[in-house]
Design an enzyme around this catalytic site. Sequence first.
Site, PDB file in Angstrom:
ATOM      1  N   ASN A  10       0.883  -1.174   0.000  1.00  0.00           N
ATOM      2  CA  ASN A  10       0.000   0.000   0.000  1.00  0.00           C
ATOM      3  C   ASN A  10       0.913   1.215   0.000  1.00  0.00           C
ATOM      4  O   ASN A  10       1.531   1.523   1.015  1.00  0.00           O
ATOM      5  CB  ASN A  10      -0.892  -0.024   1.253  1.00  0.00           C
ATOM      6  CG  ASN A  10      -1.659   1.277   1.423  1.00  0.00           C
ATOM      7  OD1 ASN A  10      -1.807   2.050   0.489  1.00  0.00           O
ATOM      8  ND2 ASN A  10      -2.149   1.513   2.637  1.00  0.00           N
ATOM      9  N   LYS A  12       0.139   4.298  -0.229  1.00  0.00           N
ATOM     10  CA  LYS A  12      -0.467   5.495   0.375  1.00  0.00           C
ATOM     11  C   LYS A  12      -0.239   6.703  -0.528  1.00  0.00           C
ATOM     12  O   LYS A  12      -0.192   6.552  -1.745  1.00  0.00           O
ATOM     13  CB  LYS A  12       0.090   5.712   1.785  1.00  0.00           C
ATOM     14  CG  LYS A  12       0.094   4.444   2.628  1.00  0.00           C
ATOM     15  CD  LYS A  12       0.291   4.717   4.076  1.00  0.00           C
ATOM     16  CE  LYS A  12       0.442   3.400   4.811  1.00  0.00           C
ATOM     17  NZ  LYS A  12       0.211   3.512   6.226  1.00  0.00           N
ATOM     18  N   GLY A 173       2.198   1.937  10.669  1.00  0.00           N
ATOM     19  CA  GLY A 173       3.143   3.050  10.559  1.00  0.00           C
ATOM     20  C   GLY A 173       3.835   3.398  11.872  1.00  0.00           C
ATOM     21  O   GLY A 173       4.468   4.440  11.998  1.00  0.00           O
ATOM     22  N   SER A 213       3.158  -2.522  10.122  1.00  0.00           N
ATOM     23  CA  SER A 213       4.614  -2.517  10.326  1.00  0.00           C
ATOM     24  C   SER A 213       5.294  -3.849   9.989  1.00  0.00           C
ATOM     25  O   SER A 213       6.283  -4.206  10.621  1.00  0.00           O
ATOM     26  CB  SER A 213       4.953  -2.076  11.753  1.00  0.00           C
ATOM     27  OG  SER A 213       4.474  -0.766  11.987  1.00  0.00           O
TER      28      SER A 213
HETATM   29  C1  PEP Z   1      -0.787  -0.027   5.781  1.00  0.00           C
HETATM   30  O1  PEP Z   1      -0.833   1.141   5.493  1.00  0.00           O
HETATM   31  O2  PEP Z   1      -1.656  -0.785   5.334  1.00  0.00           O
HETATM   32  C2  PEP Z   1       0.292  -0.505   6.640  1.00  0.00           C
HETATM   33  C3  PEP Z   1       0.202  -1.707   7.151  1.00  0.00           C
HETATM   34  O3  PEP Z   1       1.330   0.342   6.864  1.00  0.00           O
HETATM   35  P1  PEP Z   1       2.741  -0.005   7.607  1.00  0.00           P
HETATM   36  O4  PEP Z   1       3.218  -1.297   7.017  1.00  0.00           O
HETATM   37  O5  PEP Z   1       3.626   1.151   7.252  1.00  0.00           O
HETATM   38  O6  PEP Z   1       2.438  -0.111   9.045  1.00  0.00           O
END
Ligand code: PEP
Length: 249
Positions: A10, A12, A173, A213
């Site tokens: 993802n 974003k 995140g 994460s």
């Molecule tokens: C996400 O945005 O779906 C996500 C899991 O982000 P991260 O891996 O950065 O925590």
Amino acid sequence: MARKKIIAGNWKMNMTPSEAVELINTLKPLVATDEADVVFCVPAIDIIPALEAAKGSNIQIGAENMYFEEKGAFTGEISPAMLTDVGVKYVIIGHSERREYFAETDETVNKKVLKAFEHGITPIVCCGETLTQREQGVTIDFIRQQIKVAFLNVTADQAKTAVIAYEPIWAIGTGKTATSDQAEEVCAAIRACIAEVYDEATAEAIRIQYGGSVNASTAAELFAKPNIDGGLVGGAALKPDFGKIVNYK
Ligand code: PEP
């Protein structure tokens, strides 16, 4: 039949179209595998150059959002037909950031899920609890409600092809990954909920990802759990590390 893993990035609101092409060219050889489906969910403006850059590779391009109407006066939105017209097969629905910043609700998530299926797009349906909910011990109740509303009026045949992403909000995140046992507990509960709403065959077929994460050092343990069929990856999907996550074994 064993479920094929699905590992999705993802992006974003990151990567301009030219940066997207560069990143895909870097990652292409690193994520090459037949063992998992590999999907990059990218910002709307990156979709067309990303599809072009990914041509001939195993990378599939997905969207990060989609509107639930066919067309019309919905300034700024992307329709399902716009996505299918260029060859998009996956769309993230109901990410916690969209729920938090863009007023998405379980009801709009359900409308989008139904619309995605109507157009043959596979929804990656996100769910996940806050830290307060986890501390109050209501995680499973909350997730079951999210799933039941998201799948309202979705047929068993459609649900079998869906992807659910379990993403605890406190882990997104933050660098704080859920332990593999915490993630497995909720993913198993989601599968049990699907079995209740539909049947065992549907529950066995649906793919459930963990997200929050995930990185190159946590992927293997998480994805080895029986009810975790891959991951939805934010930050680490923008780095060569994503190759290690995809080839986690
Ligand atoms: C996400 O945005 O779906 C996500 C899991 O982000 P991260 O891996 O950065 O925590």
